[in-house]
Scaffold this motif. Sequence first.
Motif, mmCIF file in Angstrom:
data_model
loop_
_atom_site.group_PDB
_atom_site.id
_atom_site.type_symbol
_atom_site.label_atom_id
_atom_site.label_comp_id
_atom_site.label_asym_id
_atom_site.label_seq_id
_atom_site.Cartn_x
_atom_site.Cartn_y
_atom_site.Cartn_z
ATOM 1 N N UNK A 1 0.845 -1.183 0.000
ATOM 2 C CA UNK A 1 0.000 0.000 0.000
ATOM 3 C C UNK A 1 0.878 1.230 0.000
ATOM 4 N N UNK A 2 0.323 2.325 -0.477
ATOM 5 C CA UNK A 2 1.087 3.553 -0.603
ATOM 6 C C UNK A 2 1.675 3.959 0.746
ATOM 7 N N UNK A 3 2.980 4.170 0.779
ATOM 8 C CA UNK A 3 3.641 4.605 1.996
ATOM 9 C C UNK A 3 3.933 3.508 2.992
ATOM 10 N N UNK A 4 3.661 2.259 2.608
ATOM 11 C CA UNK A 4 3.872 1.133 3.523
ATOM 12 C C UNK A 4 4.870 0.120 2.953
ATOM 13 N N UNK A 5 5.337 -0.758 3.838
ATOM 14 C CA UNK A 5 6.204 -1.841 3.407
ATOM 15 C C UNK A 5 5.370 -2.901 2.692
ATOM 16 N N UNK A 6 6.032 -3.695 1.877
ATOM 17 C CA UNK A 6 5.374 -4.819 1.248
ATOM 18 C C UNK A 6 5.049 -5.865 2.316
ATOM 19 N N UNK A 7 3.837 -6.412 2.253
ATOM 20 C CA UNK A 7 3.405 -7.337 3.287
ATOM 21 C C UNK A 7 2.786 -8.588 2.684
ATOM 22 N N UNK A 8 2.877 -9.721 3.377
ATOM 23 C CA UNK A 8 2.278 -10.959 2.863
ATOM 24 C C UNK A 8 0.755 -10.922 2.973
ATOM 25 N N UNK A 9 0.102 -11.460 1.968
ATOM 26 C CA UNK A 9 -1.354 -11.575 1.954
ATOM 27 C C UNK A 9 -1.740 -13.035 2.153
ATOM 28 N N UNK A 10 -1.169 -13.913 1.342
ATOM 29 C CA UNK A 10 -1.447 -15.349 1.441
ATOM 30 C C UNK A 10 -0.314 -16.105 0.767
ATOM 31 N N UNK A 11 0.063 -17.232 1.382
ATOM 32 C CA UNK A 11 1.125 -18.047 0.803
ATOM 33 C C UNK A 11 0.735 -19.522 0.867
ATOM 34 N N UNK A 12 1.302 -20.300 -0.054
ATOM 35 C CA UNK A 12 1.113 -21.743 -0.054
ATOM 36 C C UNK A 12 2.491 -22.380 -0.111
ATOM 37 N N UNK A 13 2.723 -23.333 0.795
ATOM 38 C CA UNK A 13 4.050 -23.936 0.828
ATOM 39 C C UNK A 13 4.103 -25.177 -0.054
ATOM 40 N N UNK A 14 5.251 -25.867 -0.019
ATOM 41 C CA UNK A 14 5.456 -27.007 -0.913
ATOM 42 C C UNK A 14 4.565 -28.189 -0.550
ATOM 43 N N UNK A 15 3.981 -28.177 0.653
ATOM 44 C CA UNK A 15 3.073 -29.245 1.059
ATOM 45 C C UNK A 15 1.614 -28.879 0.793
ATOM 46 N N UNK A 16 1.375 -27.701 0.270
ATOM 47 C CA UNK A 16 0.017 -27.282 -0.006
ATOM 48 C C UNK A 16 -0.681 -26.595 1.150
ATOM 49 N N UNK A 17 0.041 -26.291 2.208
ATOM 50 C CA UNK A 17 -0.541 -25.595 3.353
ATOM 51 C C UNK A 17 -0.645 -24.105 3.019
ATOM 52 N N UNK A 18 -1.823 -23.567 3.222
ATOM 53 C CA UNK A 18 -2.091 -22.165 2.900
ATOM 54 C C UNK A 18 -2.205 -21.358 4.192
ATOM 55 N N UNK A 19 -1.602 -20.209 4.181
ATOM 56 C CA UNK A 19 -1.690 -19.282 5.309
ATOM 57 C C UNK A 19 -2.154 -17.920 4.801
ATOM 58 N N UNK A 20 -2.983 -17.276 5.586
ATOM 59 C CA UNK A 20 -3.523 -15.968 5.233
ATOM 60 C C UNK A 20 -3.157 -14.940 6.296
ATOM 61 N N UNK A 21 -3.009 -13.715 5.836
ATOM 62 C CA UNK A 21 -2.886 -12.617 6.785
ATOM 63 C C UNK A 21 -4.224 -12.427 7.481
ATOM 64 N N UNK A 22 -4.187 -12.001 8.732
ATOM 65 C CA UNK A 22 -5.430 -11.831 9.486
ATOM 66 C C UNK A 22 -6.388 -10.864 8.797
ATOM 67 N N UNK A 23 -5.853 -9.868 8.124
ATOM 68 C CA UNK A 23 -6.717 -8.838 7.539
ATOM 69 C C UNK A 23 -7.462 -9.316 6.295
ATOM 70 N N UNK A 24 -7.180 -10.536 5.807
ATOM 71 C CA UNK A 24 -7.916 -11.043 4.642
ATOM 72 C C UNK A 24 -8.655 -12.352 4.922
ATOM 73 N N UNK A 25 -8.488 -12.898 6.118
ATOM 74 C CA UNK A 25 -9.142 -14.164 6.436
ATOM 75 C C UNK A 25 -10.650 -14.046 6.270
#
Length: 126
Positions: free
Chosen positions: A41-65
Motif C-alpha cells: 500500500x502507498x507509503x507502507x512496506x510490502x506485506x504478505x497476503x497469502x502463501x502456499x508452501x510445498x506441502x500445499x498448506x495455505x496461510x492468510x494474513x489476518x486482515x484477509x481471512x
Amino acid sequence: QVQLLESGGGSVQSGGSLRLSCATSEYTFTYDYYLGWFRQRSGNWREPVAIIDHKGIIRYADFVKGRFTLSKDSAKNTLDLQMSSLKPEDTAMYYCAADWERMTMNPVRTPEIGYWGQGTQVTVSS
C-alpha cells in the motif's frame, strides 16, 4: 528458471470482488517453490497476503481471512487470489512471489524473498 506474471487487477467499489492470477513457469512447481501474494500500500512496506508452501498448506494474513481465497493449479501453473468483500484499505499493488522457506507470513522477512512479478494494481473505492 522462475517466471511470474500477474494479471487481473483493476478498480472496484467497496464490497466488490476481483480475481488475481499469477502465471508461473513450470519450474516453480517442479522444484516445490513456495508461492504467494503480497501487497504494498502507498507509503507502507510490502506485506504478505497469502502463501502456499510445498506441502500445499495455505496461510492468510489476518486482515484477509474469510475474504480472500488462494488457489494453485498445478496443471495450468497458476496461482490465483480470489478477493471478495473488498475494502478501500485493500487498495495496493499486489505482487506474486516465489521462494522456498524464506517465504513466511512474517513481513520482516519479505525483503528476503528472491522472485517477484511486476505487480498488478488493485483500487477499491468507497
